[in-house]
Design an enzyme around this catalytic site. Structure first.
Site, mmCIF file in Angstrom:
data_model
loop_
_atom_site.group_PDB
_atom_site.id
_atom_site.type_symbol
_atom_site.label_atom_id
_atom_site.label_comp_id
_atom_site.label_asym_id
_atom_site.label_seq_id
_atom_site.Cartn_x
_atom_site.Cartn_y
_atom_site.Cartn_z
ATOM 1 N N LEU A 97 5.298 -2.659 -10.468
ATOM 2 C CA LEU A 97 5.567 -1.563 -11.408
ATOM 3 C C LEU A 97 6.456 -2.026 -12.564
ATOM 4 C CD1 LEU A 97 6.096 1.012 -8.573
ATOM 5 C CD2 LEU A 97 4.308 1.173 -10.332
ATOM 6 N N ASN A 111 10.225 1.292 -0.821
ATOM 7 C CA ASN A 111 9.046 0.521 -0.420
ATOM 8 C C ASN A 111 9.248 0.041 1.018
ATOM 9 O OD1 ASN A 111 6.583 -0.972 -0.722
ATOM 10 N ND2 ASN A 111 7.793 -2.835 -1.031
ATOM 11 N N HIS A 113 8.141 -3.244 3.410
ATOM 12 C CA HIS A 113 7.606 -4.602 3.265
ATOM 13 C C HIS A 113 7.543 -5.250 4.648
ATOM 14 C CE1 HIS A 113 6.760 -8.404 1.308
ATOM 15 N NE2 HIS A 113 7.647 -8.969 2.112
ATOM 16 N N LEU A 148 10.887 -8.130 -7.546
ATOM 17 C CA LEU A 148 9.822 -7.901 -6.560
ATOM 18 C C LEU A 148 10.347 -8.088 -5.135
ATOM 19 C CD1 LEU A 148 6.772 -7.431 -5.962
ATOM 20 C CD2 LEU A 148 6.535 -9.921 -5.976
ATOM 21 N N ASP A 149 10.206 -7.045 -4.324
ATOM 22 C CA ASP A 149 10.675 -7.047 -2.927
ATOM 23 C C ASP A 149 12.155 -7.442 -2.835
ATOM 24 O OD1 ASP A 149 8.099 -6.332 -2.059
ATOM 25 O OD2 ASP A 149 7.481 -8.430 -1.900
ATOM 26 N N GLU A 178 6.751 -0.301 11.733
ATOM 27 C CA GLU A 178 6.769 0.401 10.430
ATOM 28 C C GLU A 178 6.548 1.902 10.604
ATOM 29 O OE1 GLU A 178 3.889 -1.567 7.834
ATOM 30 O OE2 GLU A 178 5.549 -2.815 7.120
HETATM 31 C C1 GRF Z 1 2.209 -2.255 5.271
HETATM 32 O O1 GRF Z 1 2.223 -3.242 6.241
HETATM 33 C C2 GRF Z 1 3.383 -2.371 4.345
HETATM 34 O O2 GRF Z 1 4.460 -3.045 4.886
HETATM 35 C C3 GRF Z 1 2.848 -3.150 3.180
HETATM 36 O O3 GRF Z 1 1.504 -2.793 3.077
HETATM 37 C C4 GRF Z 1 1.014 -2.373 4.347
HETATM 38 C C5 GRF Z 1 0.330 -1.066 4.121
HETATM 39 O O4 GRF Z 1 -0.366 -0.643 5.256
HETATM 40 N N1 GRF Z 1 3.613 -2.875 1.992
HETATM 41 P P1 GRF Z 1 -0.964 0.820 5.321
HETATM 42 O O5 GRF Z 1 -1.859 1.013 4.112
HETATM 43 O O6 GRF Z 1 0.176 1.787 5.354
HETATM 44 O O7 GRF Z 1 -1.763 0.837 6.602
#
Ligand code: GRF
Length: 215
Positions: A97, A111, A113, A148-149, A178
């Site tokens: 972005l 975000n 990651h 970035l990240d 996640e």
């Molecule tokens: C995730 O693993 C996230 O960490 C990364 O992209 C992936 C997206 O997966 N940024 P999803 O589309 O939520 O299944």
């Protein structure tokens, strides 16, 4: 008039399993928030179907319709502004972005990651961790800045890399982390537990350490 419910805008490019985890957390009353819009830069993103199934408004903005990255990002910002989101959530949104966009949502743009940042920024994080014979891997939720990240880390979840771990198994296990971590951090925002101030990020009044909160 804007409702009092904490409003989320979620940006995706693909599968949307993190989006699904957020939808499920709201449905299970584990997260008090509403997803005002799901926005994708790809019309074929599976996440769009997930959003529609949950009755959430979707928007597709395709980069091919814009000449420059800035034009696209301006259109994206204008679209998002219509929903006045409290938090803008990148969930597998595969675009870098522009600075003006990041600054416009400063402190309200996060975000997830798939690595233990600051290690393994960018793509192919699972392979990089396996190649480096790491003992641990995991996922990071961070504020988005122009690096970035590289924005300040809010929280991480970790796992031990198992003997014989494959790229697929590592990906699957990390994504399970996640799906717990992201709704949890969003809940902290929605409940006002997280404060982003110029001097740092505070959780329940205490500055969070470098590396974030371990969940
Ligand atoms: C995730 O693993 C996230 O960490 C990364 O992209 C992936 C997206 O997966 N940024 P999803 O589309 O939520 O299944």
């Amino acid at each position: 008039m804007k409702s009092n419910t904490y409003s989320l805008a979620i940006l995706i490019s693909g599968n949307g399993s993190n989006l699904q985890a957020i939808i499920d957390a709201i449905a299970a009353n584990k997260l008090s928030a509403q997803i005002s819009v799901v926005l994708s830069d790809r019309s074929d993103a599976l996440g769009l179907e997930r959003a529609k199934k949950a009755g959430i408004e979707t928007v597709i903005l395709e980069p091919k319709n814009y000449i420059t990255r800035e034009d696209f990002d301006l259109a994206l910002k204008n679209k998002l502004d219509k929903y006045s989101p409290d938090l803008v959530i990148l969930a597998g949104f595969m675009r870098i972005l522009s600075g003006f966009f990041v600054r416009a949502f400063k402190g309200h743009l996060i975000n997830i990651h798939p690595a233990l940042l600051p290690k393994y920024k960018g793509l192919n994080t699972y392979q990089k961790a396996l190649d480096a014979r790491e003992k641990e891997h995991g996922t990071t939720v961070h504020l988005v800045t122009e690096a970035l990240d590289g924005g300040p880390i809010i929280a991480q979840s970790k796992l031990s890399i198992a003997p014989g771990e494959t790229l697929e198994s590592l990906k699957k296990r990390t994504q399970l982390l996640e799906h717990h971590l992201y709704p949890e951090v969003i809940r902290w925002f929605a409940e006002g537990k997280l404060e982003v101030l110029p001097q740092g990020i505070f959780f329940e009044g205490k500055e969070i350490p470098f590396g974030g909160i371990l969940v």
